[in-house]
Design an enzyme around this catalytic site. Structure first.
Site, mmCIF file in Angstrom:
data_model
loop_
_atom_site.group_PDB
_atom_site.id
_atom_site.type_symbol
_atom_site.label_atom_id
_atom_site.label_comp_id
_atom_site.label_asym_id
_atom_site.label_seq_id
_atom_site.Cartn_x
_atom_site.Cartn_y
_atom_site.Cartn_z
ATOM 1 N N GLY A 174 1.088 1.347 12.535
ATOM 2 C CA GLY A 174 -0.135 1.750 11.843
ATOM 3 C C GLY A 174 -0.742 3.021 12.409
ATOM 4 O O GLY A 174 -1.568 3.669 11.765
ATOM 5 N N GLY A 218 0.312 22.238 -21.560
ATOM 6 C CA GLY A 218 -0.728 21.642 -20.726
ATOM 7 C C GLY A 218 -0.861 22.376 -19.409
ATOM 8 O O GLY A 218 -1.941 22.436 -18.816
ATOM 9 N N ALA A 219 0.248 22.957 -18.949
ATOM 10 C CA ALA A 219 0.218 23.657 -17.673
ATOM 11 C C ALA A 219 -0.712 24.875 -17.736
ATOM 12 O O ALA A 219 -1.301 25.267 -16.735
ATOM 13 C CB ALA A 219 1.622 24.059 -17.268
HETATM 14 C C1 HXC Z 1 2.157 -0.156 26.465
HETATM 15 C C2 HXC Z 1 3.859 1.364 26.449
HETATM 16 C C3 HXC Z 1 3.854 1.378 25.057
HETATM 17 C C4 HXC Z 1 2.912 0.563 24.368
HETATM 18 C C5 HXC Z 1 5.350 2.728 25.727
HETATM 19 N N1 HXC Z 1 4.815 2.201 26.825
HETATM 20 N N2 HXC Z 1 4.802 2.238 24.621
HETATM 21 N N3 HXC Z 1 3.014 0.593 27.142
HETATM 22 N N4 HXC Z 1 2.080 -0.188 25.106
HETATM 23 N N5 HXC Z 1 2.827 0.550 23.045
HETATM 24 C C6 HXC Z 1 5.138 2.490 28.201
HETATM 25 C C7 HXC Z 1 6.511 1.997 28.602
HETATM 26 O O1 HXC Z 1 6.445 0.659 29.003
HETATM 27 C C8 HXC Z 1 6.858 2.924 29.739
HETATM 28 O O2 HXC Z 1 6.166 2.493 30.876
HETATM 29 C C9 HXC Z 1 6.220 4.234 29.321
HETATM 30 O O3 HXC Z 1 5.222 3.892 28.364
HETATM 31 C C10 HXC Z 1 7.180 5.197 28.699
HETATM 32 O O4 HXC Z 1 7.905 4.511 27.698
HETATM 33 P P1 HXC Z 1 9.499 4.592 27.600
HETATM 34 O O5 HXC Z 1 9.923 3.497 26.719
HETATM 35 O O6 HXC Z 1 10.083 4.646 28.964
HETATM 36 O O7 HXC Z 1 9.681 6.010 26.927
HETATM 37 P P2 HXC Z 1 10.700 6.461 25.804
HETATM 38 O O8 HXC Z 1 12.083 6.033 26.170
HETATM 39 O O9 HXC Z 1 10.442 7.907 25.605
HETATM 40 O O10 HXC Z 1 10.299 5.675 24.496
HETATM 41 C C11 HXC Z 1 9.028 5.899 23.922
HETATM 42 C C12 HXC Z 1 8.778 4.869 22.813
HETATM 43 C C13 HXC Z 1 9.007 3.433 23.330
HETATM 44 C C14 HXC Z 1 9.731 5.171 21.631
HETATM 45 C C15 HXC Z 1 7.356 5.079 22.335
HETATM 46 O O11 HXC Z 1 8.266 3.291 24.537
HETATM 47 C C16 HXC Z 1 8.538 2.408 22.389
HETATM 48 O O12 HXC Z 1 9.259 2.060 21.441
HETATM 49 N N6 HXC Z 1 7.361 1.867 22.627
HETATM 50 C C17 HXC Z 1 6.805 0.821 21.805
HETATM 51 C C18 HXC Z 1 6.375 1.367 20.498
HETATM 52 C C19 HXC Z 1 5.687 0.328 19.668
HETATM 53 O O13 HXC Z 1 6.349 -0.563 19.094
HETATM 54 N N7 HXC Z 1 4.362 0.353 19.695
HETATM 55 C C20 HXC Z 1 3.565 -0.542 18.975
HETATM 56 C C21 HXC Z 1 3.572 -0.042 17.549
HETATM 57 S S1 HXC Z 1 2.586 -1.004 16.544
HETATM 58 P P3 HXC Z 1 6.795 2.615 32.344
HETATM 59 O O14 HXC Z 1 5.759 2.014 33.231
HETATM 60 O O15 HXC Z 1 8.074 1.894 32.344
HETATM 61 O O16 HXC Z 1 6.970 4.077 32.552
HETATM 62 C C22 HXC Z 1 1.180 -0.220 16.652
HETATM 63 C C23 HXC Z 1 0.154 -0.848 15.830
HETATM 64 C C24 HXC Z 1 -0.922 0.115 15.538
HETATM 65 O O17 HXC Z 1 1.003 0.724 17.262
HETATM 66 C C25 HXC Z 1 -1.613 -0.451 14.385
HETATM 67 C C26 HXC Z 1 -2.792 0.297 14.010
HETATM 68 C C27 HXC Z 1 -3.346 -0.292 12.771
#
Ligand code: HXC
Length: 514
Positions: free
Chosen positions: A170, A404-405
């Site tokens: 989101g 129309g354009a």
């Molecule tokens: C907490 C997070 C995090 C998250 C990443 N990290 N996403 N911590 N919450 N959402 C942390 C990791 O644990 C890691 O910590 C550090 O950030 C870097 O992440 P990496 O995975 O090592 O980096 P990378 O390989 O570059 O991958 C990045 C990424 C991946 C693609 C963003 O981290 C990922 O898929 N994260 C989850 C994404 C996700 O599903 N988010 C929720 C989406 S739903 P450490 O301590 O190990 O360095 C959402 C809802 C919003 O957002 C709704 C709004 C209405």
């Protein structure tokens, strides 16, 4: 006191490091800048005033109480771009992947609330793993707080997003609500669900880049307005875009000095339209001859290329250009080009940016694909946007204005202020062949030589209708002009229109056909 000051200085130094040197190194290894480096590049030197540098998250679950970083993953504050104020937030991927916690969201909301009160744009530099997973619903609430503010600020202050890393779930909807989205090739990604979920649900195999990379959003979905090869280019162009915009809806865009005594004739314009009416030409050539210094910042360059939109200056004034592109699909209006044009017009109208319309359009695109997907609904967005716009509106018909354009593309009837036509203009209900085949159907089929009759009627139709003079007789065209005079005419028109006042009836809000 000395000790206290030195303690504060140490805390400031600590905050500068975000998640620490290792994380900064890893950010650089991915080809990305840090949150602070991005701000430094974006704003005038020494102008950044930071807020909430010492904010920390309030979570205890999953061991978070032992991992606290000053600033909590986002740098916020105010700065200047070419001397003009702006509010900024820049997510820090080195802290929990830039993920959005309760406090991180509060920092963004604070700077947005202040920006609305002060009346200055917000630039968001997004680089985030989305909702901070350990905080659960609290972080979802934080996102909703931001979405609400994005929506309420829409049309009040310009909001610009740069997506400089992941942007998933989101979270994509905050940038999507803002006015412009910038992305970088290969390091930015935006999607509602990532490749793994896509595979589970639809069994499609798709890479990150194909699903939600910069080029996908620039050419297929239209989510990204600007795409560049590097973050540095993104930031340079953010600054450039900012220069065309006012600070808020009551302000006008900055005006550049202009020498009105210089000769504004552009002889090259006389030879751009080909002799044959169906031969394409490049409308961008005309755009660059009409704008000051030929300088055009194109928006949505790779999306729905049959319409061109973007910013430039005419006589020093910032204008939004909307132009049909005869080189792509003959400049026809289809679903995507209508939506692209409408969105741009509404932005310009909301922020007092005059519109320059260059018209060469054979009509709306026929066919089941367009009809079933709603060309009526989407085409009406463009019509609606032109009708409701009260900013100065100038049209130049270079060649075709069919059906129309003709009405839609800022005709006189829908409050075009100055409507010019070149002598090459063809203003008619439809193109000659289609028209003749309908109105002389019986005569042609009754004649011994169909071909000869068709050609005779075609010449009659072309002679009578495919010119600008019938429209000019009725005042639907204010002036038929020689192409070389166009720059002078539009400079004069926009100067005259500087004090234009026009309004729409009072209402809660309009109901644009979405
Ligand atoms: C907490 C997070 C995090 C998250 C990443 N990290 N996403 N911590 N919450 N959402 C942390 C990791 O644990 C890691 O910590 C550090 O950030 C870097 O992440 P990496 O995975 O090592 O980096 P990378 O390989 O570059 O991958 C990045 C990424 C991946 C693609 C963003 O981290 C990922 O898929 N994260 C989850 C994404 C996700 O599903 N988010 C929720 C989406 S739903 P450490 O301590 O190990 O360095 C959402 C809802 C919003 O957002 C709704 C709004 C209405």
């Amino acid at each position: 006191m000395k000790e206290k000051i030195s303690n504060l200085e140490k805390l400031r130094e600590e905050a500068q490091l975000g998640g620490g040197l290792d994380k900064i190194k890893s950010q650089h290894e991915k080809g990305k800048l840090t949150a602070r480096e991005r701000i430094q590049l974006l704003v005038d030197e020494g102008s950044f005033q930071e807020l909430d540098m010492f904010v920390k998250h309030r979570s205890y679950d999953f061991g978070l109480d032992n991992q606290k970083y000053l600033g909590d993953g986002v740098v916020t504050g105010f700065a200047k771009i070419n001397g003009r104020q702006v509010a900024i937030f820049s997510q820090d991927f080195t802290v929990f992947g830039g993920s959005l916690s309760e406090t991180h969201a509060e920092k963004i909301c604070k700077v947005m609330d202040m920006a609305v009160k002060i009346g200055i744009p917000v630039i968001g530099l997004n680089d985030s793993g989305g909702a901070r997973i350990q905080e659960g619903v609290v972080s979802l609430g934080g996102y909703a707080d931001i979405f609400l503010r994005n929506t309420l600020a829409s049309g009040v202050i310009p909001q610009i997003s740069a997506v400089l890393g992941p942007c998933a779930g989101g979270a994509v909807y905050s940038p999507a609500i803002t006015d412009f989205v910038f992305m970088v090739k290969h390091t930015s990604h935006m999607f509602v669900t990532g490749p793994n979920v896509v595979k589970t649900v639809t069994h499609e195999e798709v890479s990150f880049e194909d699903l939600g990379g910069a080029e996908t959003h620039a050419s297929k979905s239209g989510v990204a307005h600007f795409v560049f090869d590097s973050e540095v280019e993104v930031i340079e162009n953010l600054r450039k875009l900012f220069g065309f915009l006012p600070l808020n809806w009551k302000d006008s865009a900055p005006e550049k000095e202009f020498d009105f005594t210089k000769d504004l004739t552009e002889a090259k314009l006389d030879s751009i339209i080909p002799e044959h009416p169906n031969k394409p030409y490049d409308m961008k050539e005309i755009i660059s001859l009409l704008l000051d210094d030929g300088d055009f910042l194109e928006v949505h360059e790779n999306y729905a290329q049959n319409i061109i939109v973007g910013f430039g200056r005419v006589g020093g004034l910032s204008v939004g250009v909307i132009a049909n592109q005869p080189q792509i699909l003959a400049g026809v209006l289809d679903i995507n080009s209508s939506v692209k044009g409408a969105r741009f017009i509404r932005f310009c109208d909301a922020f007092n940016i005059p519109l320059l319309v260059l018209e060469d359009v054979p009509g709306f695109l026929p066919g089941t694909e367009q009809e079933w997907n709603g060309i009526i609904r989407h085409g009406s967005k463009l019509l609606f946007a032109f009708c409701e716009a009260t900013v100065p509106k100038v049209t130049v018909i270079t060649r075709k204005a069919y059906g129309g354009a003709y009405d839609v593309m800022n005709s006189k009837h829908i409050r075009g202020d100055f409507n010019f036509a070149w002598p090459s203009a063809e203003i008619a209900v439809m193109g000659p062949k289609g028209a003749v085949e309908i109105i002389f159907k019986k005569e042609i089929s009754a004649s011994k030589n169909h071909e000869e009759k068709l050609n005779e009627k075609l010449s009659e139709y072309v002679e009578k209708f495919t010119n600008p003079y019938i429209a000019a007789e009725r005042g639907y065209i204010d002036e038929v002009i020689i192409p070389r005079e166009t720059r002078m005419k539009i400079v004069q028109a926009f100067q005259l229109l500087k004090t234009k006042v026009d309004t729409n009836p009072k209402k809660k809000h309009c109901n644009i056909p979405l």
